[in-house]
Write a protein that holds these residues in place. Structure first.
Motif, PDB file in Angstrom:
ATOM      1  N   LYS A 133      34.402  36.145  33.055  1.00 24.25           N
ATOM      2  CA  LYS A 133      35.634  36.135  33.854  1.00 24.25           C
ATOM      3  C   LYS A 133      35.318  35.961  35.338  1.00 24.25           C
ATOM      4  CE  LYS A 133      39.815  38.870  34.733  1.00 24.25           C
ATOM      5  NZ  LYS A 133      39.691  38.987  36.185  1.00 24.25           N
ATOM      6  N   GLN A 136      34.439  32.459  36.336  1.00 27.10           N
ATOM      7  CA  GLN A 136      35.549  31.512  36.324  1.00 27.10           C
ATOM      8  C   GLN A 136      36.619  31.840  37.357  1.00 27.10           C
ATOM      9  OE1 GLN A 136      36.585  31.609  32.075  1.00 27.10           O
ATOM     10  NE2 GLN A 136      35.759  29.544  31.903  1.00 27.10           N
ATOM     11  N   GLU A 137      36.332  32.807  38.227  1.00 28.16           N
ATOM     12  CA  GLU A 137      37.283  33.128  39.281  1.00 28.16           C
ATOM     13  C   GLU A 137      36.968  32.318  40.537  1.00 28.16           C
ATOM     14  OE1 GLU A 137      37.372  37.321  39.892  1.00 28.16           O
ATOM     15  OE2 GLU A 137      38.891  37.640  38.330  1.00 28.16           O
ATOM     16  N   THR A 152      50.030  32.069  41.231  1.00 27.62           N
ATOM     17  CA  THR A 152      49.533  32.545  39.949  1.00 27.62           C
ATOM     18  C   THR A 152      48.516  31.553  39.408  1.00 27.62           C
ATOM     19  OG1 THR A 152      51.185  31.377  38.625  1.00 27.62           O
ATOM     20  CG2 THR A 152      51.804  33.552  39.470  1.00 27.62           C
ATOM     21  N   ASN A 153      47.940  31.893  38.264  1.00 26.83           N
ATOM     22  CA  ASN A 153      46.979  30.980  37.654  1.00 26.83           C
ATOM     23  C   ASN A 153      47.631  29.666  37.237  1.00 26.83           C
ATOM     24  OD1 ASN A 153      45.076  32.969  37.950  1.00 26.83           O
ATOM     25  ND2 ASN A 153      45.242  33.723  35.858  1.00 26.83           N
ATOM     26  N   ASP A 154      48.947  29.671  37.117  1.00 22.80           N
ATOM     27  CA  ASP A 154      49.652  28.477  36.653  1.00 22.80           C
ATOM     28  C   ASP A 154      50.019  27.516  37.787  1.00 22.80           C
ATOM     29  OD1 ASP A 154      49.586  29.385  34.007  1.00 22.80           O
ATOM     30  OD2 ASP A 154      51.383  30.604  34.323  1.00 22.80           O
ATOM     31  N   TYR A 156      48.706  27.572  41.101  1.00 22.90           N
ATOM     32  CA  TYR A 156      47.839  27.571  42.281  1.00 22.90           C
ATOM     33  C   TYR A 156      47.403  26.166  42.686  1.00 22.90           C
ATOM     34  CZ  TYR A 156      43.508  26.976  39.572  1.00 22.90           C
ATOM     35  OH  TYR A 156      42.515  26.496  38.775  1.00 22.90           O
ATOM     36  N   THR A 176      42.691  34.999  44.669  1.00 19.22           N
ATOM     37  CA  THR A 176      41.699  34.833  43.614  1.00 19.22           C
ATOM     38  C   THR A 176      42.407  34.405  42.339  1.00 19.22           C
ATOM     39  OG1 THR A 176      40.282  36.549  44.565  1.00 19.22           O
ATOM     40  CG2 THR A 176      39.896  35.966  42.272  1.00 19.22           C
ATOM     41  N   VAL A 177      41.987  33.283  41.782  1.00 17.71           N
ATOM     42  CA  VAL A 177      42.633  32.746  40.585  1.00 17.71           C
ATOM     43  C   VAL A 177      41.589  32.517  39.505  1.00 17.71           C
ATOM     44  CG1 VAL A 177      44.490  31.654  41.888  1.00 17.71           C
ATOM     45  CG2 VAL A 177      42.399  30.366  41.399  1.00 17.71           C
ATOM     46  N   GLN A 178      42.058  32.457  38.269  1.00 21.12           N
ATOM     47  CA  GLN A 178      41.196  32.183  37.131  1.00 21.12           C
ATOM     48  C   GLN A 178      41.186  30.686  36.864  1.00 21.12           C
ATOM     49  OE1 GLN A 178      39.955  35.058  36.049  1.00 21.12           O
ATOM     50  NE2 GLN A 178      38.473  34.174  34.655  1.00 21.12           N
ATOM     51  N   ASN A 179      40.016  30.075  37.024  1.00 21.49           N
ATOM     52  CA  ASN A 179      39.872  28.639  36.828  1.00 21.49           C
ATOM     53  C   ASN A 179      39.116  28.392  35.524  1.00 21.49           C
ATOM     54  OD1 ASN A 179      39.421  25.906  36.923  1.00 21.49           O
ATOM     55  ND2 ASN A 179      38.714  25.870  39.039  1.00 21.49           N
TER      56      ASN A 179
END
Length: 356
Positions: A133, A136-137, A152-154, A156, A176-179
């Motif tokens: 995790k 991938q941030e 949001t992750n959607d 960004y 900070t987002v999850q990529n």
């Protein structure tokens, strides 16, 4: 697998069942922010170049207690030089290491381990899910628009600020987002592999960091040389600390040490090699509330740029070069260049023991 860390926090502890007389090390109400957060690169900390290009670590500073995976609370007793834990199932406090009549330094089995002035502890266990995790941030900068402030992750990708200027920016625009497009192969990632829960202990008055395997019951010295204060980077057995006060550990197992004696934050990587971070390399970036065992903790999250290593300038005594003192030289004098073949050598001082 899970990772467990202990938090330096504002908390309502509310210990009962005979624990009211427990004595711990008081960091003081003004412990945040600590002086090591500020230094020569305060302005650069929130620059576009640093945010986009520097390697970062996130963690929480430890305090005198923490929880294991069974929600048992572990304590570092500063006055009595002992480690205890509160069994959450039976409501009992059990002494595990050290004791009020045992003061000093000794590694080995838990019955013979000695400490001197325990200030804080944390528990670490390798968590490969958390490592994936973290890998991938992405830290991104968002455009200064109302919709993008709630990125949001959607959404960004439509909010990214692609400005090329390197000015200091508003930290509220850093997200900070999850990529999930970032590939993660753990075979190519360096991390500290502790498959068992391991307790890291700040042995403050001994000027060292110890670790204790909860499964095997063995205590070892992890950083610094107990009983020998100093200011020196380098590998395990050579590096030195001066009154370490609190520690933090990121998901990869990089250990961060804030010490009073030298006034710096030190970083120890997964191989045990210690370096000194420049002042200004770390800063509190978030605050949130957690509830553990019906207790409220206000946790303060820290971010450090791990590449901001102090490599020049005063003071100079911590700089270490391999030719200064090879690790094997600390084992036996015959391995030391330009030294007589006897006796043993420790910290450039001659031991009274004969060489073997």
């Amino acid at each position: 697998m899970l990772i467990f860390v202990c938090f330096l926090s504002i908390l309502s502890l509310g210990l009962t069942d005979g624990a009211d007389d427990y004595r711990y090390y008081d960091h003081g109400e003004d412990y945040y922010p600590i002086r090591e957060y500020y230094g020569s690169k305060v302005r650069e900390f929130y620059s576009r170049n640093a945010i986009l290009n520097e390697n970062t670590s996130y963690f929480n500073w430890s305090t005198f207690f923490c929880y294991d995976q069974d929600q048992n609370m572990w304590f570092a007793d500063y006055s009595n030089n002992q480690i205890s834990f509160y069994n959450n199932t039976f409501g009992q406090i059990v002494k595990v290491l050290g004791g009020p009549s045992k003061r000093g330094f000794h590694d080995g089995g838990k019955d013979g381990a000695l400490f001197q002035g325990l200030s804080s502890i944390l528990i670490y266990k390798t968590n490969e899910t958390a490592i994936r995790k973290e890998m991938q941030e992405d830290d991104i900068m968002v455009r200064n628009e109302t919709a993008c402030l709630y990125v949001t992750n959607d959404n960004y990708t439509s909010c990214i600020d692609n400005s090329t200027s390197n000015d200091k920016i508003d930290p509220r625009l850093i997200k900070t987002v999850q990529n999930f497009s970032i590939p993660v192969d753990l075979k190519n990632i360096s991390y500290l592999n502790f498959t068992d829960q391991t307790l890291f202990i700040v042995d403050k008055d001994n000027h060292c960091i110890r670790n204790y395997s909860i499964r095997t019951g063995i205590v070892n010295t992890y950083a610094g040389k107990c009983g020998q204060p100093g200011f020196l980077d380098g590998p395990t057995g050579i590096n030195r600390l001066n009154l370490p006060d609190t520690i933090g550990m990121d998901v990869f197992g990089n250990l961060f040490i804030s010490e009073i004696g030298n006034g710096y934050i030190r970083i120890v990587n997964q191989t045990g090699f210690m370096q000194t971070l420049i002042k200004g390399a770390c800063r509190q970036v978030d605050q949130y509330i957690e509830f553990r065992a019906n207790r409220k903790l206000i946790v303060k999250k820290v971010k450090c740029y791990t590449t901001w290593i102090k490599q020049y300038g005063k003071p100079e005594q911590h700089y270490w070069q391999p030719e200064m003192s090879p690790p094997n030289c600390y084992v036996h004098a015959t391995l030391c260049p330009n030294r007589p073949p006897h006796p043993l050598i420790y910290q450039n001082q001659t031991s009274t023991k004969s060489a073997r």
